[in-house]
Design a protein around this motif. Sequence first.
Motif, short mmCIF file in Angstrom:
data_model
loop_
_atom_site.label_atom_id
_atom_site.label_comp_id
_atom_site.label_asym_id
_atom_site.label_seq_id
_atom_site.Cartn_x
_atom_site.Cartn_y
_atom_site.Cartn_z
N PHE A 4 0.83 -1.20 0.00
CA PHE A 4 0.00 0.00 0.00
C PHE A 4 0.87 1.26 0.00
O PHE A 4 0.59 2.21 -0.74
CB PHE A 4 -0.93 0.03 1.22
CG PHE A 4 -1.64 1.35 1.34
CD1 PHE A 4 -2.73 1.62 0.53
CD2 PHE A 4 -1.16 2.34 2.18
CE1 PHE A 4 -3.35 2.86 0.58
CE2 PHE A 4 -1.76 3.58 2.22
CZ PHE A 4 -2.87 3.83 1.43
N LEU A 5 1.90 1.28 0.82
CA LEU A 5 2.76 2.46 0.89
C LEU A 5 3.45 2.73 -0.43
O LEU A 5 3.65 3.89 -0.82
CB LEU A 5 3.81 2.30 2.00
CG LEU A 5 3.35 2.59 3.43
CD1 LEU A 5 4.51 2.43 4.41
CD2 LEU A 5 2.77 4.00 3.54
N GLY A 10 5.13 5.72 -3.92
CA GLY A 10 6.10 5.32 -4.93
C GLY A 10 7.11 4.36 -4.33
O GLY A 10 7.15 4.13 -3.12
N GLU A 11 7.96 3.80 -5.16
CA GLU A 11 8.92 2.78 -4.69
C GLU A 11 10.11 3.37 -3.96
O GLU A 11 10.71 2.72 -3.11
CB GLU A 11 9.42 1.95 -5.88
CG GLU A 11 8.33 1.10 -6.53
CD GLU A 11 8.87 0.24 -7.65
OE1 GLU A 11 10.08 0.36 -7.96
OE2 GLU A 11 8.10 -0.56 -8.21
N GLN A 24 9.67 -0.08 0.78
CA GLN A 24 9.38 -1.36 1.41
C GLN A 24 10.30 -1.65 2.59
O GLN A 24 10.04 -2.55 3.39
CB GLN A 24 9.51 -2.48 0.37
CG GLN A 24 8.47 -2.38 -0.73
CD GLN A 24 8.19 -3.71 -1.39
OE1 GLN A 24 8.33 -4.75 -0.78
NE2 GLN A 24 7.78 -3.67 -2.64
N SER A 25 11.37 -0.86 2.73
CA SER A 25 12.31 -1.09 3.83
C SER A 25 12.01 -0.22 5.06
O SER A 25 12.78 -0.21 6.01
CB SER A 25 13.74 -0.80 3.36
OG SER A 25 13.93 0.59 3.18
N LEU A 26 10.89 0.51 5.01
CA LEU A 26 10.61 1.43 6.12
C LEU A 26 10.32 0.69 7.43
O LEU A 26 10.33 1.29 8.49
CB LEU A 26 9.43 2.34 5.76
CG LEU A 26 9.74 3.41 4.70
CD1 LEU A 26 8.49 4.23 4.41
CD2 LEU A 26 10.88 4.32 5.12
N GLY A 27 10.02 -0.59 7.34
CA GLY A 27 9.87 -1.36 8.57
C GLY A 27 8.54 -2.04 8.70
O GLY A 27 7.50 -1.44 8.45
N THR A 125 -3.60 1.52 5.43
CA THR A 125 -4.79 1.84 4.64
C THR A 125 -4.76 3.23 4.03
O THR A 125 -5.50 3.50 3.08
CB THR A 125 -6.05 1.75 5.52
OG1 THR A 125 -5.98 2.78 6.53
CG2 THR A 125 -6.16 0.39 6.19
N GLY A 126 -3.94 4.12 4.57
CA GLY A 126 -3.91 5.49 4.08
C GLY A 126 -5.00 6.37 4.65
O GLY A 126 -5.08 7.56 4.34
#
Length: 418
Positions: A4-5, A10-11, A24-27, A125-126
């Motif tokens: 979702f993030l 964006g990537e 995707q590495s934010l945890g 979910t945003g």
Amino acid sequence: MSEFLVNLLGERLVNSEKAEVDVQSLGAKLSLVGLFFGCSLNAPCKQFNASLCEFYSKFKKTSEHKDKLEIVFISSDQDQKHWQDFLQEMQWPALPFKDRHKKMKLWNKYKVTSIPSLVFVDAATGKVVCRNGLLVVRDDPKGLEFPWGPKPFAEVVAGPLLRNNRQTTDSSSLEGHYVGVYFSAHWCPPCRSLTRVLVESYRTVKESGQKFEIVFVSADRSEESFKQYFSEMPWLAVPYSDEARRSRLNRLYGIQGIPTLILLDTEGHMITRQGRVEVLNDPECRLFPWHPRPVLELSESNAVQLHEGPCLVLFVDAEEEGELEPAKELIQPIAEKLMAKYKAKEEETPLLFFVAGEDDMSDSLRDYTNLPEAAPLLTILDMSARAKYVRDVEEITPAVVEQFVNDFLAEKLKPEPI
């Protein structure tokens, strides 16, 4: 959550050292993202950034929830060097400078109308958790109230309320009433103008037998100004001295500017944030309690909503009152369907719907956005992105409108500059 993030941000993000940060590495533990909307050339943004750095540093060092929060900077800078210099002051990542499209989507999605702005959203979910993060940073410097989610109105407003005869009543007296939460101040000319109209509307609704009350939440700069202004009001107010309660109400409804009139139903749930527009458009209060209408007739009083996100505007050849009804009936089922879809997801609809006839307001809007004189003319206007989308066809049918809306939401349309 990471998927979702990636869709939201964006990537890749970028940090102060110009290094890429994989979203995707934010945890895996991340549950809350603070979207910081700002600009390096804006003095209040610079000032708030200093406070946010202090808050963030303390939170990451001492909070048991330190792994659950991340901030992302969403810049409106036009100059890359200014942006890069500002980013150097930050301990969190930012959306890449060149990703203007993503920035505008976020501005529109979260209806940001002023900077600095800090919006806390659920990382999975945003959905908005708290619109007014500026007050979180000010009022909860240690982050003890994390994750700062919304509380019931009755809980936030709890305590004594004033009448202008200096008598007090408990907030529990609001139970079973429609409530207008009125954020206003004497120093603000539009506030004073609205107050004069609102006094008449208040009396009209009360005289009709409806259970209705208004609670004034002051943004005055002194108690004396508050008392002077409140003396003109026949309703209730949060005591000026109770700054904490006034701040919590501002935070609860994410107030970004005044005057703002929030309308609540008898259960304390929000009916509309557009009480100001509704009161000005309906002086006889025939539509009270002003549930959102799927399609609005463009007018001077509701034109302000054109700046709150993308708006579909159907221009038609209509000069007399009532001639807009066929146009409203044409697009209403599509607007209702979209409203229902997003209400089910507990999200705000991403598109407002208007019909416009032939009058000075419509002419001004056509001139400002450089639209052709054709009628009927189907458009989507995105003022914050300074973009327009135009469907100029001989016959506008429900199928044409629905396809236009779907293509816009799917980002299949090519924008023209305003």
